[in-house]
Design a protein around this motif. Structure first.
Motif, short mmCIF file in Angstrom:
data_model
loop_
_atom_site.label_atom_id
_atom_site.label_comp_id
_atom_site.label_asym_id
_atom_site.label_seq_id
_atom_site.Cartn_x
_atom_site.Cartn_y
_atom_site.Cartn_z
N GLY A 66 32.16 22.12 13.46
CA GLY A 66 33.48 21.89 12.89
C GLY A 66 34.38 21.02 13.75
N ARG A 67 33.98 20.78 15.00
CA ARG A 67 34.78 19.94 15.90
C ARG A 67 34.04 18.67 16.30
N PHE A 68 32.73 18.75 16.43
CA PHE A 68 31.92 17.61 16.85
C PHE A 68 31.12 17.10 15.65
N THR A 69 30.89 15.78 15.65
CA THR A 69 30.06 15.16 14.62
C THR A 69 29.07 14.21 15.26
N ILE A 70 27.79 14.42 14.99
CA ILE A 70 26.76 13.52 15.48
C ILE A 70 26.41 12.54 14.36
N SER A 71 26.18 11.30 14.74
CA SER A 71 25.78 10.28 13.78
C SER A 71 24.92 9.25 14.49
N ARG A 72 24.28 8.40 13.72
CA ARG A 72 23.44 7.36 14.33
C ARG A 72 23.50 6.11 13.47
N ASP A 73 23.31 4.99 14.13
CA ASP A 73 23.20 3.69 13.47
C ASP A 73 21.89 3.08 13.93
N ASN A 74 20.87 3.19 13.11
CA ASN A 74 19.54 2.71 13.51
C ASN A 74 19.50 1.20 13.65
N ALA A 75 20.36 0.50 12.97
CA ALA A 75 20.41 -0.95 13.11
C ALA A 75 20.95 -1.35 14.48
N LYS A 76 21.78 -0.48 15.07
CA LYS A 76 22.36 -0.76 16.39
C LYS A 76 21.67 0.03 17.49
N ASN A 77 20.64 0.80 17.13
CA ASN A 77 19.91 1.61 18.13
C ASN A 77 20.86 2.50 18.92
N THR A 78 21.79 3.13 18.22
CA THR A 78 22.81 3.93 18.89
C THR A 78 23.04 5.25 18.17
N VAL A 79 23.22 6.29 18.96
CA VAL A 79 23.63 7.59 18.43
C VAL A 79 24.99 7.92 19.03
N TYR A 80 25.82 8.58 18.22
CA TYR A 80 27.20 8.87 18.61
C TYR A 80 27.47 10.37 18.58
N LEU A 81 28.46 10.77 19.35
CA LEU A 81 28.97 12.13 19.27
C LEU A 81 30.50 12.04 19.24
N GLN A 82 31.07 12.25 18.07
CA GLN A 82 32.52 12.27 17.94
C GLN A 82 32.99 13.68 18.24
N MET A 83 33.87 13.81 19.22
CA MET A 83 34.34 15.11 19.67
C MET A 83 35.84 15.21 19.43
N ASN A 84 36.23 16.12 18.58
CA ASN A 84 37.64 16.35 18.26
C ASN A 84 38.06 17.75 18.72
N SER A 85 39.37 17.96 18.77
CA SER A 85 39.92 19.27 19.14
C SER A 85 39.27 19.79 20.42
N LEU A 86 39.21 18.94 21.42
CA LEU A 86 38.52 19.30 22.66
C LEU A 86 39.23 20.42 23.40
N ARG A 87 38.44 21.24 24.06
CA ARG A 87 38.91 22.40 24.81
C ARG A 87 38.45 22.29 26.25
#
Length: 125
Positions: A66-87
């Motif tokens: 509910g706070r973090f979101t993982i995603s990937r862009d295979n065309a850019k060879n990159t995976v992301y971790l969006q972190m919100n509401s950090l504690r």
């Protein structure tokens, strides 16, 4: 073998956001389910999030759901971790990792064979 390099860590206040990136080079990135783990001082490395090869399936630890979101862009060879509401308890070194698991999304560290060097995330109270 694939090589992984994380970036995007830093210092943020409680409630803030950060986006981590993990750039892959070498073998075909889309062959690998990818995961993010974290390790706080004095604690064992723990699973945070993982994503399937295509990006169509994701899985999260309860502590970040509910706070973090993982995603990937295979065309850019990159995976992301969006972190919100950090504690403050999110403070840790964050690692991305690649797996060759088939048929499931891996969540155990031993299911991953390649790791990045880590990026520090510090959340101040």
């Amino acid at each position: 073998q694939v090589q992984l390099v994380e970036s995007g860590g830093g210092l943020v206040q409680t409630g803030g956001s950060l986006r981590l990136s993990c750039a892959a080079s070498g073998r075909t990135f889309s062959n690998y389910p990818m995961g993010w783990f974290r390790q706080a001082p004095g604690k064992e490395r723990e699973f945070a999030a993982a994503i399937s090869r295509s990006g169509g399936n994701t899985y999260y630890a309860d502590s970040v759901k509910g706070r973090f979101t993982i995603s990937r862009d295979n065309a850019k060879n990159t995976v992301y971790l969006q972190m919100n509401s950090l504690r403050p308890e999110d403070t840790a070194v964050y690692y991305c990792a690649a797996s060759s698991a088939m048929g499931f999304i891996p969540t155990k560290s031993y299911e991953y064979h390649t790791w990045g060097q880590g990026t520090q995330v510090t959340v101040s109270s």
